[in-house]
Every structure is written in structure tokens, then in C-alpha cells.
Enzyme design. Structure first.
Site, PDB file in Angstrom:
ATOM      1  N   ASP A 159       0.843  -1.206   0.000  1.00 54.06           N
ATOM      2  CA  ASP A 159       0.000   0.000   0.000  1.00 54.06           C
ATOM      3  C   ASP A 159       0.877   1.253   0.000  1.00 54.06           C
ATOM      4  O   ASP A 159       0.593   2.234  -0.694  1.00 54.06           O
ATOM      5  CB  ASP A 159      -0.908  -0.017   1.232  1.00 54.06           C
ATOM      6  N   HIS A 187      -4.643  -3.423   6.230  1.00 52.25           N
ATOM      7  CA  HIS A 187      -4.440  -3.682   4.794  1.00 52.25           C
ATOM      8  C   HIS A 187      -5.791  -4.086   4.225  1.00 52.25           C
ATOM      9  O   HIS A 187      -6.102  -5.263   4.054  1.00 52.25           O
ATOM     10  CB  HIS A 187      -3.404  -4.792   4.585  1.00 52.25           C
TER      11      HIS A 187
HETATM   12  N1  LIG Z   1      -0.625  -8.185   2.270  1.00 54.27           N
HETATM   13  C1  LIG Z   1      -0.608  -7.952   0.980  1.00 54.27           C
HETATM   14  O1  LIG Z   1      -0.298  -6.829   0.545  1.00 54.27           O
HETATM   15  C2  LIG Z   1      -0.938  -9.045  -0.030  1.00 54.27           C
HETATM   16  C3  LIG Z   1      -0.711  -8.816  -1.398  1.00 54.27           C
HETATM   17  C4  LIG Z   1      -1.029  -9.827  -2.325  1.00 54.27           C
HETATM   18  C5  LIG Z   1      -1.561 -11.021  -1.879  1.00 54.27           C
HETATM   19  N2  LIG Z   1      -1.780 -11.227  -0.562  1.00 54.27           N
HETATM   20  C6  LIG Z   1      -2.301 -12.504  -0.055  1.00 54.27           C
HETATM   21  O2  LIG Z   1      -1.262 -13.480  -0.085  1.00 54.27           O
HETATM   22  C7  LIG Z   1      -1.842 -14.778  -0.089  1.00 54.27           C
HETATM   23  C8  LIG Z   1      -1.179 -15.660  -1.150  1.00 54.27           C
HETATM   24  O3  LIG Z   1      -1.444 -15.161  -2.436  1.00 54.27           O
HETATM   25  P1  LIG Z   1      -1.015 -15.949  -3.755  1.00 54.27           P
HETATM   26  O4  LIG Z   1      -1.469 -15.107  -4.892  1.00 54.27           O
HETATM   27  O5  LIG Z   1       0.408 -16.367  -3.692  1.00 54.27           O
HETATM   28  O6  LIG Z   1      -1.985 -17.224  -3.649  1.00 54.27           O
HETATM   29  P2  LIG Z   1      -1.810 -18.652  -4.351  1.00 54.27           P
HETATM   30  O7  LIG Z   1      -3.113 -19.353  -4.191  1.00 54.27           O
HETATM   31  O8  LIG Z   1      -1.197 -18.527  -5.700  1.00 54.27           O
HETATM   32  O9  LIG Z   1      -0.729 -19.343  -3.422  1.00 54.27           O
HETATM   33  C9  LIG Z   1      -0.971 -19.657  -2.090  1.00 54.27           C
HETATM   34  C10 LIG Z   1      -0.186 -20.913  -1.784  1.00 54.27           C
HETATM   35  O10 LIG Z   1      -0.316 -21.158  -0.389  1.00 54.27           O
HETATM   36  C11 LIG Z   1      -0.385 -22.554  -0.226  1.00 54.27           C
HETATM   37  N3  LIG Z   1      -0.973 -22.843   1.098  1.00 54.27           N
HETATM   38  C12 LIG Z   1      -2.277 -22.876   1.458  1.00 54.27           C
HETATM   39  N4  LIG Z   1      -2.397 -23.224   2.743  1.00 54.27           N
HETATM   40  C13 LIG Z   1      -1.139 -23.381   3.225  1.00 54.27           C
HETATM   41  C14 LIG Z   1      -0.608 -23.763   4.469  1.00 54.27           C
HETATM   42  N5  LIG Z   1      -1.400 -24.038   5.504  1.00 54.27           N
HETATM   43  N6  LIG Z   1       0.725 -23.834   4.619  1.00 54.27           N
HETATM   44  C15 LIG Z   1       1.533 -23.579   3.573  1.00 54.27           C
HETATM   45  N7  LIG Z   1       1.104 -23.239   2.345  1.00 54.27           N
HETATM   46  C16 LIG Z   1      -0.231 -23.135   2.180  1.00 54.27           C
HETATM   47  C17 LIG Z   1      -1.227 -23.040  -1.407  1.00 54.27           C
HETATM   48  O11 LIG Z   1      -1.019 -24.425  -1.655  1.00 54.27           O
HETATM   49  C18 LIG Z   1      -0.701 -22.155  -2.523  1.00 54.27           C
HETATM   50  O12 LIG Z   1       0.378 -22.766  -3.215  1.00 54.27           O
HETATM   51  C19 LIG Z   1      -3.347 -14.559  -0.300  1.00 54.27           C
HETATM   52  O13 LIG Z   1      -4.002 -14.637   0.952  1.00 54.27           O
HETATM   53  C20 LIG Z   1      -3.404 -13.141  -0.854  1.00 54.27           C
HETATM   54  O14 LIG Z   1      -4.654 -12.545  -0.627  1.00 54.27           O
HETATM   55  C21 LIG Z   1      -1.476 -10.259   0.366  1.00 54.27           C
HETATM   56  O1  LIG Z   2      -6.281  -7.307  -2.900  1.00 55.91           O
HETATM   57  C1  LIG Z   2      -5.989  -8.474  -2.651  1.00 55.91           C
HETATM   58  O2  LIG Z   2      -6.830  -9.310  -2.298  1.00 55.91           O
HETATM   59  C2  LIG Z   2      -4.548  -8.907  -2.779  1.00 55.91           C
HETATM   60  C3  LIG Z   2      -3.636  -8.020  -2.045  1.00 55.91           C
HETATM   61  O3  LIG Z   2      -4.003  -7.863  -0.702  1.00 55.91           O
HETATM   62  C4  LIG Z   2      -3.451  -6.678  -2.707  1.00 55.91           C
HETATM   63  O4  LIG Z   2      -3.553  -5.648  -2.032  1.00 55.91           O
HETATM   64  O5  LIG Z   2      -3.164  -6.653  -3.915  1.00 55.91           O
END
Ligand SMILES: NC(=O)c1ccc[n+]([C@@H]2O[C@H](COP(=O)([O-])OP(=O)(O)OC[C@H]3O[C@@H](n4cnc5c(N)ncnc54)[C@H](O)[C@@H]3O)[C@@H](O)[C@H]2O)c1
Ligand SMILES: O=C(O)C[C@H](O)C(=O)O
Length: 326
Positions: A159, A187
Site C-alpha cells: 500500500d 491492509h
Molecule cells: N498483504 C498484501 O499486501 C498481499 C498482497 C497480495 C496477496 N496477498 C495474499 O497473499 C496470499 C497468497 O497469495 P497468492 O497469490 O500467492 O496465492 P496462491 O493461491 O497462488 O498461493 C498460495 C499458496 O499457499 C499454499 N498454502 C495454502 N495453505 C497453506 C498452508 N497451511 N501452509 C503452507 N502453504 C499453504 C497453497 O497451496 C498455494 O500454493 C493470499 O491470501 C493473498 O490474498 C497479500
Molecule cells: O487485494 C488483494 O486481495 C490482494 C492483495 O491484498 C493486494 O492488495 O493486492
């Protein structure tokens, strides 16, 4: 050469993992003189995909990569970890808010908090990326009573970076020219991106833009950027999220620059009247591996209103998972 440090990454076969691991192994996170051992966690059905990612990591012949382990057991992946990037969790799809993921993801973070408590380094630096990141960080922290609560942080650096990019576009400058941007709170769509203290080439950012742009454009654009990316890409942000995770950990390890600060979701100590214990994003400086909330900022009525809305949302999220907060 320094001794290697152990970096645990969960969700290592996911989309963020695929952008993140190669940069950590290349030295972007902890510096070009710091070897790393990657300790990768996935759920059992994703271990085969993870095996492919490991093959690719090996094929890069990274000079700083001192070892790789994989596991579907948190107690193995977190053993003696110096850094833990908790990415593994379900991402949201179109039309969802991040807090809609709480039910699906919260259990992951209570189990992983317990495992960190049992086996990680006592100085482990934990970054929660999996959504809803702030409340997941709170769950992990409260399940790790033997670790310092300050070991647990949530990512609002994405952000922060988004806010820098928006302001740079508006001011016709580079994001390097902007200092003292702040993200307050969760967030989520209630976060408050705040330019009141920001400087553009040393001049007050607030003097360069009008309030209509701030209210109708800047704040909602940053708040809704994650949703805009999901709409455009069909999947949530990944490379930019990985990049922000690298930035967050690098700043925590190596410090902020003089005359600047960053934003991190950290346990509130009551500063600025925010309820103690909530994982709330504050402006922070980091020195010698320790983060400190920037104190003494003047908070306008405009800012206070928005800081309270996002605090309120965090309280509601916390109350919704009270059964997971020992
Ligand atoms: N804070 C932020 O700014 C931000 C930004 C982008 C994404 N995210 C979040 O990050 C997370 C991951 O996103 P992504 O796009 O990589 O998703 P994705 O689905 O591509 O990958 C997630 C991975 O986590 C694995 N997983 C699920 N449960 C698990 C566990 N208990 N232990 C270990 N691994 C596990 C899955 O098998 C998968 O491979 C999501 O919750 C998304 O919303 C947060
Ligand atoms: O928006 C989402 O769900 C993914 C991530 O938290 C983001 O800010 O891009």
C-alpha cells in the site's frame, strides 16, 4: 562471507512464492553479502509443484543460496528460522473483501503461530502477507506466547509503495523524490494513505495537490488498488506483493534512510490513541534491526476520522476470531 541465515517461506509454490523466492535467493532482501537457506512450506498436494520450483532455484546457481529444504510440516519449515514470510493462504477473487477470507485462512495462522513458538529462532522476524494480513498476524502472534510480540508484523508496504506511485504520477516526479508517506491501519479498503507529512523534493506534498484529488482520487485508488488488479488480471497481485515483502524485510533488517520512514503493520503500543495490541500500520523508522513508531506527528480531524474507521474494522476482525486468540 557472513554465516547463512534461515528464511522460511510458506505458500512457496503459489504465485507470490514464484516471484519472491528467486529475489530472496539473489540477495535482494538481505543484501549481496548474506547467504540464505530457504525453508519452504507447502500443503501436501502442492509438494510436487514445489519440487519444480526448487529445480528452477537450483538451475539459477545463485551464489548466495546456501541450501533449500521443503516440507508440509510447519515444525520442520520453521526450525531455527531467522525470517518467516507467511504467504500461504487463500487469495480473494472478484467481489470479495479481504476479511471474507478470515474464516478460510485464520486456522492456518494459529497453527503456524504455535509452530513458530516451538521451533523458530527467538529473534525470528515474521511478516504476514496472507490475507487478511493484519488479523492473521494477530492470530499468529497470540499463539506464540514465548516469542516477543514485536516479532510479528503484517504487510502494508505494498500500500505504501502504491501510494508513492500515485503521488509521483500526480506530482510529475519519481517515487524516489518522495519521503515520509504513511499508511495507517488495516491492509484493507479502510486503510488510510496519508500524505500530510509527505515531502516531494523537500516540499510539502499537501501543498502540491488539492483536497478533491486527495479525497476522490488518491485515497480510494490506493484503498482499491488490490481489487482493481484482481479485476484486470483475474488474479490478485503477485510480483508487486513479492517486491513489497522484500522491501519490508530488507528495511526491517537493514534500516530506514535518514529523513525518511516506512509503513509496517505492527503491534500497537497505544501510540496515537490506537488500541494497544492491534496489528495496525504506523509510520516507522528502523535502526539496528528494531522498528520504532514515528512519534509526535500532528493529527488533523480529517486524519483522525480515517484512522479511527480502520482501527474499528481491526477491532471487529479481532472480535470475530476471538476463539483463536488464547
Ligand atoms: N498483504 C498484501 O499486501 C498481499 C498482497 C497480495 C496477496 N496477498 C495474499 O497473499 C496470499 C497468497 O497469495 P497468492 O497469490 O500467492 O496465492 P496462491 O493461491 O497462488 O498461493 C498460495 C499458496 O499457499 C499454499 N498454502 C495454502 N495453505 C497453506 C498452508 N497451511 N501452509 C503452507 N502453504 C499453504 C497453497 O497451496 C498455494 O500454493 C493470499 O491470501 C493473498 O490474498 C497479500
Ligand atoms: O487485494 C488483494 O486481495 C490482494 C492483495 O491484498 C493486494 O492488495 O493486492
Amino acid at each position: 562471507m557472513k554465516a547463512p541465515v534461515r528464511v522460511a517461506v510458506t505458500g512457496a509454490a503459489g504465485q507470490i512464492g514464484y516471484s519472491l523466492l528467486f529475489r530472496v535467493a539473489a540477495g535482494d532482501m538481505l543484501g549481496k553479502d548474506q547467504p540464505v537457506i530457504l525453508q519452504l512450506l507447502e500443503i501436501t498436494p502442492a509438494l510436487e509443484a514445489l519440487r519444480g520450483v526448487v529445480m528452477e532455484l537450483e538451475d539459477c546457481a545463485f551464489p548466495l543460496l546456501a541450501g533449500i529444504t521443503t516440507s508440509d510440516k510447519a515444525e520442520e519449515a520453521f526450525k531455527d528460522a531467522d525470517y518467516a514470510l507467511l504467504v500461504g493462504a487463500r487469495p480473494r477473487g472478484p467481489g470479495m473483501e479481504r476479511k471474507d477470507l478470515l474464516e478460510a485462512n485464520a486456522a492456518i495462522f494459529s497453527a503456524q503461530g504455535k509452530a513458530l513458538n516451538d521451533v523458530a529462532s527467538r529473534n525470528v522476524r515474521v511478516l504476514v502477507v496472507g490475507n487478511p494480513a493484519n488479523t492473521n498476524a494477530l492470530i499468529a502472534q497470540r499463539n506464540a506466547p514465548d516469542l516477543d510480540p514485536r516479532c510479528f508484523t503484517a504487510m502494508t508496504r505494498l500500500d505504501h509503495n502504491r501510494a508513492l506511485a500515485q503521488l509521483a504520477n500526480k506530482a510529475g516526479c519519481h517515487s524516489n523524490d518522495i519521503k515520509k508517506m504513511t499508511i495507517w491501519g488495516n491492509h484493507s479498503a479502510t486503510q488510510y494513505p496519508d500524505i500530510s507529512n509527505a515531502l516531494v523534493n523537500g516540499k510539502s506534498a499537501a501543498d502540491l495537490v488539492d483536497e478533491a484529488w486527495l479525497v476522490d482520487d488518491f485515497i480510494p485508488t490506493v484503498q482499491q488498488r488490490g481489487a482493481a488488479i484482481i479485476k484486470a488480471r483475474g488474479q490478485s497481485s503477485a510480483a508487486s506483493a513479492a517486491s513489497a515483502a522484500i522491501d519490508h524485510m530488507r528495511t526491517w533488517a537493514l534500516g530506514t534512510e535518514d529523513g525518511d520512514w516506512t509503513s509496517m503493520g505492527i503491534p500497537s503500543d497505544g501510540s496515537y490513541g490506537i488500541e494497544e495490541g492491534l496489528i495496525y500500520s504506523f509510520p516507522v523508522t528502523v535502526k539496528d534491526g528494531k522498528y520504532e513508531i514515528v512519534q509526535g506527528l500532528e493529527i488533523s480531524e480529517f486524519s483522525r476520522e480515517r484512522m479511527t474507521v480502520t482501527e474499528q474494522e481491526l477491532k471487529e476482525e479481532r472480535d470475530g476470531v476471538s476463539h483463536l486468540l488464547p
